[in-house]
Design a protein around this motif. Sequence first.
Motif, short mmCIF file in Angstrom:
data_model
loop_
_atom_site.label_atom_id
_atom_site.label_comp_id
_atom_site.label_asym_id
_atom_site.label_seq_id
_atom_site.Cartn_x
_atom_site.Cartn_y
_atom_site.Cartn_z
N ASN A 1 44.54 57.32 21.19
CA ASN A 1 44.14 58.50 21.70
C ASN A 1 43.48 57.60 22.48
OD1 ASN A 1 44.15 60.70 20.17
ND2 ASN A 1 42.98 59.28 18.44
N ARG B 1 43.62 59.81 26.73
CA ARG B 1 42.67 61.12 26.99
C ARG B 1 41.12 60.65 26.46
NH1 ARG B 1 45.05 64.17 22.03
NH2 ARG B 1 44.26 62.45 20.54
N ASP B 2 41.25 59.80 25.86
CA ASP B 2 39.49 58.88 26.04
C ASP B 2 38.99 58.70 27.04
OD1 ASP B 2 38.97 59.45 23.11
OD2 ASP B 2 39.23 57.80 22.65
N GLU C 1 40.61 59.36 30.15
CA GLU C 1 39.80 60.31 30.93
C GLU C 1 39.19 61.20 30.39
OE1 GLU C 1 44.15 62.70 29.96
OE2 GLU C 1 44.93 61.42 31.89
N SER C 2 38.39 61.51 29.86
CA SER C 2 36.92 61.84 28.72
C SER C 2 36.16 61.94 29.53
CB SER C 2 36.99 62.24 27.48
OG SER C 2 35.86 62.77 26.88
N GLU C 3 36.38 60.46 29.07
CA GLU C 3 34.79 58.90 29.86
C GLU C 3 34.36 59.42 31.34
OE1 GLU C 3 32.06 57.46 27.71
OE2 GLU C 3 33.70 59.16 26.30
N ARG D 1 35.77 61.32 33.93
CA ARG D 1 35.64 63.09 33.61
C ARG D 1 33.84 63.07 33.82
NH1 ARG D 1 39.93 64.84 31.56
NH2 ARG D 1 38.69 65.12 29.60
N ALA D 2 33.11 62.31 32.79
CA ALA D 2 32.05 62.17 32.77
C ALA D 2 31.01 62.04 33.97
CB ALA D 2 31.50 61.83 31.71
N ARG E 1 42.31 56.41 39.39
CA ARG E 1 42.40 57.03 37.54
C ARG E 1 43.45 57.65 37.59
NH1 ARG E 1 36.41 59.17 36.40
NH2 ARG E 1 35.36 58.07 38.11
N SER F 1 45.44 56.33 34.35
CA SER F 1 46.50 57.15 33.50
C SER F 1 47.61 57.66 32.83
CB SER F 1 45.18 58.94 33.64
OG SER F 1 44.22 59.49 33.97
#
Length: 111
Positions: A28, A31-32, A34-36, A38-39, A62, A66
């Motif tokens: 993950n 995915r983690d 990319e999630s962080e 985006r924050a 970014r 990725s």
Amino acid sequence: MGEVFSADVSRLRQWQKLMGEITDITDNVVRDFESEARACLDWVGQDDSMAKELRPRDRKEREAASNTGTSLMEAIGGISRALHVNGNIIQGAQNDAFDAIKNESSKSGKH
């Protein structure tokens, strides 16, 4: 004297297991990330000159991170699958050789 081929399937299985564990641990990561990421998209600003200058570079970095992470994950998964397939092939060859030796020794009573 001819060349000798030997393979330790148990060691191959150990490496396969290790690569599987690495895959599970890192599965993950992209995915983690990319999630962080985006924050904190707004860290460069909203619509000022700094944002206009840095936002494209930030997006590019970014995406590169990725893509690199995805490529690494695919490589790790590929190594794990290759170890599995190679282990099966080698184990099958060893089993076939043992069976052939057993069959021949049962015919002559010698081995």
